[in-house]
Design an enzyme around this catalytic site. Structure first.
Site, mmCIF file in Angstrom:
data_model
loop_
_atom_site.group_PDB
_atom_site.id
_atom_site.type_symbol
_atom_site.label_atom_id
_atom_site.label_comp_id
_atom_site.label_asym_id
_atom_site.label_seq_id
_atom_site.Cartn_x
_atom_site.Cartn_y
_atom_site.Cartn_z
ATOM 1 N N LEU A 36 87.897 63.134 63.079
ATOM 2 C CA LEU A 36 87.164 63.382 61.885
ATOM 3 C C LEU A 36 87.954 63.849 60.723
ATOM 4 O O LEU A 36 88.738 64.640 60.794
ATOM 5 C CB LEU A 36 86.195 64.472 62.458
ATOM 6 C CG LEU A 36 85.220 64.361 63.308
ATOM 7 C CD1 LEU A 36 84.759 65.781 63.875
ATOM 8 C CD2 LEU A 36 84.022 63.487 63.071
ATOM 9 N N THR A 37 87.629 63.049 59.690
ATOM 10 C CA THR A 37 88.785 63.585 58.431
ATOM 11 C C THR A 37 88.193 64.830 57.841
ATOM 12 O O THR A 37 86.612 64.824 57.659
ATOM 13 C CB THR A 37 88.353 62.393 57.380
ATOM 14 O OG1 THR A 37 89.062 61.223 57.783
ATOM 15 C CG2 THR A 37 88.928 62.764 55.860
ATOM 16 N N GLY A 183 91.242 50.973 64.025
ATOM 17 C CA GLY A 183 91.060 49.517 63.646
ATOM 18 C C GLY A 183 89.420 49.468 63.152
ATOM 19 O O GLY A 183 88.849 48.336 63.575
ATOM 20 N N TYR A 187 88.756 49.901 57.192
ATOM 21 C CA TYR A 187 90.144 50.358 56.660
ATOM 22 C C TYR A 187 90.986 48.858 56.710
ATOM 23 O O TYR A 187 90.569 47.972 57.288
ATOM 24 C CB TYR A 187 90.593 51.569 57.158
ATOM 25 C CG TYR A 187 89.686 52.884 56.835
ATOM 26 C CD1 TYR A 187 89.278 53.231 55.479
ATOM 27 C CD2 TYR A 187 88.758 53.321 57.625
ATOM 28 C CE1 TYR A 187 88.688 53.992 54.972
ATOM 29 C CE2 TYR A 187 87.991 54.310 57.443
ATOM 30 C CZ TYR A 187 87.644 54.801 56.051
ATOM 31 O OH TYR A 187 87.061 55.810 55.698
ATOM 32 N N ARG A 327 80.096 64.899 64.717
ATOM 33 C CA ARG A 327 79.313 65.981 63.889
ATOM 34 C C ARG A 327 78.797 67.422 64.633
ATOM 35 O O ARG A 327 79.179 68.430 64.414
ATOM 36 C CB ARG A 327 78.226 65.427 63.042
ATOM 37 C CG ARG A 327 78.793 64.613 61.922
ATOM 38 C CD ARG A 327 77.407 63.860 61.555
ATOM 39 N NE ARG A 327 77.118 62.674 62.189
ATOM 40 C CZ ARG A 327 76.053 61.841 62.036
ATOM 41 N NH1 ARG A 327 75.513 61.885 61.161
ATOM 42 N NH2 ARG A 327 75.696 61.087 63.013
#
Length: 380
Positions: A36-37, A183, A187, A327
């Site tokens: 999670l960024t 992957g 991105y 989340r």
């Protein structure tokens, strides 16, 4: 009341909480922290508050996958994301990894390059982001505008592959148990793999094999550097994100799984579900990953908005070995324990997902015990 002990006993045996052997790694349960960024690595250097965040979510025999981490200065597309390409970054990761290991958990680092999902503000010397293409991402509903990318020359691609290789080596030096190659989700690797983005005419474009060549060469390089037993990959063949989709996602996913199988002992394949349908007010899992699950020789991790019931079902049915939660795990640091007890869950606050605060929306989500203690105090 007489049924309460039976309920607890049954909860302890739910499929998500059964042990599993992933390669040579022993897991005590199947609830995985998805990458999670969080945008809290100031100056692209991991910070001490990350040790608190990850260790909160660590359990003995649990698997955590750290946030997507830049493999080079050109890999960045979001503010304050961590890197793994300087010695300072490697050293900063070490105490974070140690904090997770002290809890007895396993810790993998997701390594990425965002490609064209960036702006000149994040790029060295204000240069254009690099990609498989020079096609710009269409602005989304949020109004976010990404810079027009520069198409990588064929002779530049080996350097990017080597950046992935070095990032994997650096992750192992920092103490991580392994790496996950990103992957997925539009991105850089997907910008090559998917035909909506890849319009190249060299050996990295055109046919399915050619479009996947870059990703396969990254996998080969990382495996050669750290060993197949330390490498996983995240793929999302069905997902349309950042103007990146494919006309034949089943063929794409199947081809990539076949390439993974060429590496004996390749640890895991982490795949993202197609969108879940809403039927009679309830989400229904599309089960679109089944062909890939059947084809892949290693551990299969499924992700895609699962709840407790859905996660238990896919493990019980053999559809997935492990289930990644994003989340729900973000908002519930003790998620495996809550699943065990079928306890209520904290609600996540979307507005704090990507803020830079080191506490709010990051390390301040309460544990079940804290809520129970507050309740006892309130009603005492």
């Amino acid at each position: 009341m007489v049924h309460a002990p039976a309920k607890v006993a049954a909860a302890a045996a739910i499929p998500l909480l059964t042990p599993y052997k992933m390669g040579q790694l022993e897991l005590s349960h199947r609830v995985v922290l998805a990458p999670l960024t969080r945008c809290r690595s100031y100056g692209n250097v991991p910070q001490p508050h990350a040790a608190v965040y990850y260790s909160q979510r660590a359990t003995r025999g649990g698997l955590l996958i750290a946030e997507a981490t830049d493999i080079s200065p050109t890999a960045q597309g979001y503010p304050e994301t961590p890197g793994i390409y300087t010695q300072q970054q490697i050293e900063a990761w070490k105490p974070i990894v140690d904090a997770v290991h002290r809890k007895g958990a396993l810790f993998f680092l997701q390594i990425w390059h965002v490609g064209r999902v960036s702006t000149t503000d994040f790029q060295p010397n204000g240069q254009a982001p690099i990609s498989s293409t020079d096609k710009q991402i269409t602005p989304d509903d949020s109004g976010m505008v990404y810079s027009k990318p520069r198409r990588l020359r064929t002779d530049e691609i080996p350097q990017i592959i080597d950046d992935f290789r070095r990032a994997a080596r650096n992750a192992i030096e920092a103490g991580f148990d392994g790496v996950e190659i990103h992957g997925a989700h539009g991105y850089l690797l997907e910008q090559f793999m998917k035909d909506s983005a890849n319009d190249r005419t060299d050996e990295y474009g055109g046919s399915l094999e050619n479009r996947c060549r870059f990703a396969v060469e990254v996998i080969d390089a990382v495996v050669a550097e750290v060993g197949a037993h330390r490498v996983g990959i995240r793929l999302s063949p069905f997902v349309d994100f950042m103007d990146c989709f494919d006309s034949d996602p089943v063929a794409l996913g199947s081809y990539m799984v076949q390439q993974l199988n060429k590496h004996p002992g390749f640890l895991y394949c982490h795949m993202v579900e197609p969108r879940m349908a809403i039927i009679e007010g309830r989400r229904k899992i599309a089960h679109g990953l089944l062909p890939f699950r059947k084809q892949f020789n290693g551990t299969f991790i499924a992700a895609g908005g699962y709840d407790r019931e859905e996660g238990n079902k896919v493990v019980a049915d053999g559809y997935a070995d492990l289930v990644a939660y994003g989340r729900l795990f973000l908002a519930n640091p003790d998620l495996p324990r809550r699943f065990e007890l079928d306890a209520p869950l904290n609600r996540y606050d979307r507005s704090t997902f990507y803020t830079q605060d080191p506490v709010v929306g990051y390390t301040d989500y309460p544990f079940l015990e804290e809520i129970d203690e507050e309740s006892r105090t309130t009603y005492a």
